[in-house]
Design an enzyme around this catalytic site. Structure first.
Site, PDB file in Angstrom:
ATOM      1  N   HIS A  62       0.813  -1.219   0.000  1.00 24.75           N
ATOM      2  CA  HIS A  62       0.000   0.000   0.000  1.00 24.75           C
ATOM      3  C   HIS A  62       0.846   1.270   0.000  1.00 24.75           C
ATOM      4  O   HIS A  62       0.344   2.353  -0.279  1.00 24.75           O
ATOM      5  CB  HIS A  62      -1.004   0.005   1.166  1.00 24.75           C
ATOM      6  N   ASP A 115       0.184  -7.708   1.460  1.00 18.58           N
ATOM      7  CA  ASP A 115       0.566  -6.293   1.512  1.00 18.58           C
ATOM      8  C   ASP A 115       2.087  -6.126   1.514  1.00 18.58           C
ATOM      9  O   ASP A 115       2.632  -5.302   2.243  1.00 18.58           O
ATOM     10  CB  ASP A 115      -0.045  -5.608   2.740  1.00 18.58           C
ATOM     11  N   SER A 137       4.609   2.376   7.792  1.00 13.08           N
ATOM     12  CA  SER A 137       4.233   1.262   6.934  1.00 13.08           C
ATOM     13  C   SER A 137       5.421   0.747   6.134  1.00 13.08           C
ATOM     14  O   SER A 137       6.124   1.517   5.474  1.00 13.08           O
ATOM     15  CB  SER A 137       3.138   1.687   5.954  1.00 13.08           C
TER      16      SER A 137
END
Length: 490
Positions: A123, A153, A226
């Site tokens: 992402h 992911d 992230s």
């Protein structure tokens, strides 16, 4: 509470695009992971994390992504509860720019080889056209996308460097214990390289992905973390920070990191093929619950994956049937659906593996040659919902059912020769309602035998009672999706 992924958006447009895309599911934000202990004995609290931070810092990177997006002049979409304050910080006011513009977002990552392979979250880079990596030394290099896997992911990048790069290795996340010390490093809120420490709070967490195996930690993780690494005290990566549980988008000490033993397999495939290549068995399955086990006459404590449907594919070719319970795969015991799914995905494609099953109370071993999941996946057409004006025929087990007629088959978008009993009403106070049965469900089997008439169902219920069973197992199909449900006959 909301799950958030943790890319940090510089642009309001990027923030809005990323948030609304996953709204109501796994929202963009941050996550943390936990580190595996490599020794049987417990370790005391470290006097300082400074040496470890100094050791691993050169291999951790900040990632900046850039893309051209269209800014909307229409009213902004309604946002999930808990996100409005976040968007208010970035939103253009009235009269703001419209039309195409370039937006940027921030994330984290880590180098896994001296020749420049870098791991991050999917992402972080999804939908971007430019990726730049900043190292701890402030050196910046453009990066290209090697491959990505939305299911876990994970994304793999590559940079070209004139000199070998510092890198870190994956550790064995299966050795991680709750309570182990871990350290996270990344780029929270665009502030640059930052270290936080905590412990492993839990293991084996599932959010909503098929291959989820998250480590939960209380190390501080925020937007921008992230894709960053979670280290054990040996400086090995045992997780990739992916999501946090938070009502506001900020860290409250509940973060999730995808376990390294999942990530490393994905990375190896992306590095070799540029895509994932997972094994595919070709069955629909559900967990063996105590009431289902009793209804099937299985032993107490029986675990495994109950087969609900076997479409064309490797499992059907191997002789697997609906009602079989898969208890072992390739020499390993199967605990539940999630366990089987992960083991099949990791198994070699095109090679025969042994599949241990229980069929009608007897153990058997089948040989199955796995296909490739990516090639087998296809989008199923939506099935129209049935109407509610179907006349009732008989009430049994808290259900009002009637045989499938040609009209009902057409209404349910079933084949003309479809057989079974359609549920026209469910008593809201019944066990059937509690276990999720609803109008429009189709009963195709009872007691592991096909049912086409009302007499068939009555006979199966009587047989279960005569055999001293407390419940009967029904095979239910809803919009083409099968599942077993055990209902009491007492």
């Amino acid at each position: 509470m909301l799950f958030h992924t943790i890319s940090s958006g510089i642009s309001p447009v990027t923030a809005r695009l990323r948030m609304t895309r996953l709204a109501g599911a796994l929202l963009l934000g941050a996550a943390l992971a936990t580190g595996p202990a490599h020794f049987a004995e417990a370790r005391g609290a470290p006097e300082s994390f400074a040496d470890l931070a100094e050791q691993i810092s050169p291999a951790v990177v900040n990632i900046t992504t850039s893309s051209v997006v269209e800014t909307a002049t229409t009213e902004a979409p309604e946002l999930p509860e808990g996100l409005q304050d976040f968007f208010d910080q970035f939103e253009n006011g009235p009269g703001g720019p419209s039309g195409p513009r370039r937006s940027e977002a921030l994330g984290s990552g880590f180098v896994i080889s001296e020749d420049g392979y870098i791991v991050t979250n999917n992402h972080v880079i999804e939908g971007t056209d430019e990726i730049e990596v900043e190292f701890f030394s402030h050196k910046r290099l453009p990066a290209k996308l090697v491959g990505r896997d939305p299911k876990t992911d994970i994304a793999l990048l590559k940079v070209e460097s004139e000199e070998p790069l510092s890198f870190v290795n994956f550790g064995n996340s299966d050795l991680t214990r709750v309570g182990d010390w871990v350290m996270a490093m990344g780029n929270p809120l665009g502030q640059g390289f930052s270290v936080s420490a905590g412990i492993v709070s839990a293991r084996g967490r599932e959010l909503q992905g098929t291959y989820d195996d998250f480590i939960q930690t209380d190390a501080a993780i925020n937007k921008g973390n992230s894709g960053g690494p979670l280290f054990n005290m040996d400086g090995q990566v045992i997780g990739v920070n992916t999501a946090i549980l938070s009502p506001t988008g900020g860290s409250i000490g509940i973060g999730f990191s995808m376990a390294s033993n999942v990530v490393s397999k994905v990375v190896d495939q992306l590095r070799e093929f540029g895509e994932t290549r997972r094994g595919w068995l070709g069955v629909r399955i559900q967990d063996v619950t105590p009431d289902v086990a009793e209804a099937m006459g299985l032993g107490e404590g029986t675990a495994g994956a109950l087969v609900t449907d076997v479409p064309d594919g490797p499992a059907k070719d191997a002789g697997l049937m609906a009602g079989d319970v898969i208890t072992g795969f390739n020499g390993q015991t199967i605990k539940d659906v999630h366990d089987l799914t992960r083991r099949v995905a990791d198994a070699p494609i095109g090679e025969e593996v042994p599949l241990e099953i229980v069929r009608e109370g007897k153990s058997e071993t089948l040989q199955v040659k796995l296909g490739r999941r990516e090639e087998a996946e296809a989008v199923e057409e939506a099935v129209a919902k049935p109407g509610a004006d179907m006349p009732a025929e008989v009430e049994l087990l808290g259900l009002t059912v009637q045989p499938i007629s040609p009209e009902i088959a057409q209404q349910l978008n079933l084949p003309e020769d479809a057989e079974g009993l359609v549920v026209t009403k469910v008593d809201a106070t019944s066990e059937a309602y509690t276990k999720g049965l609803r109008e429009g469900d189709v009963i195709t089997e009872a007691g592991q035998q096909k049912v086409a008439t009302l007499k068939d169902l009555r006979d199966r219920v009587s047989e279960a009672k005569d055999a001293g069973r407390k419940s009967i197992l029904l095979l239910i199909r809803r919009e083409g999706d099968p599942r077993f449900v055990a209902l009491s006959v007492e």
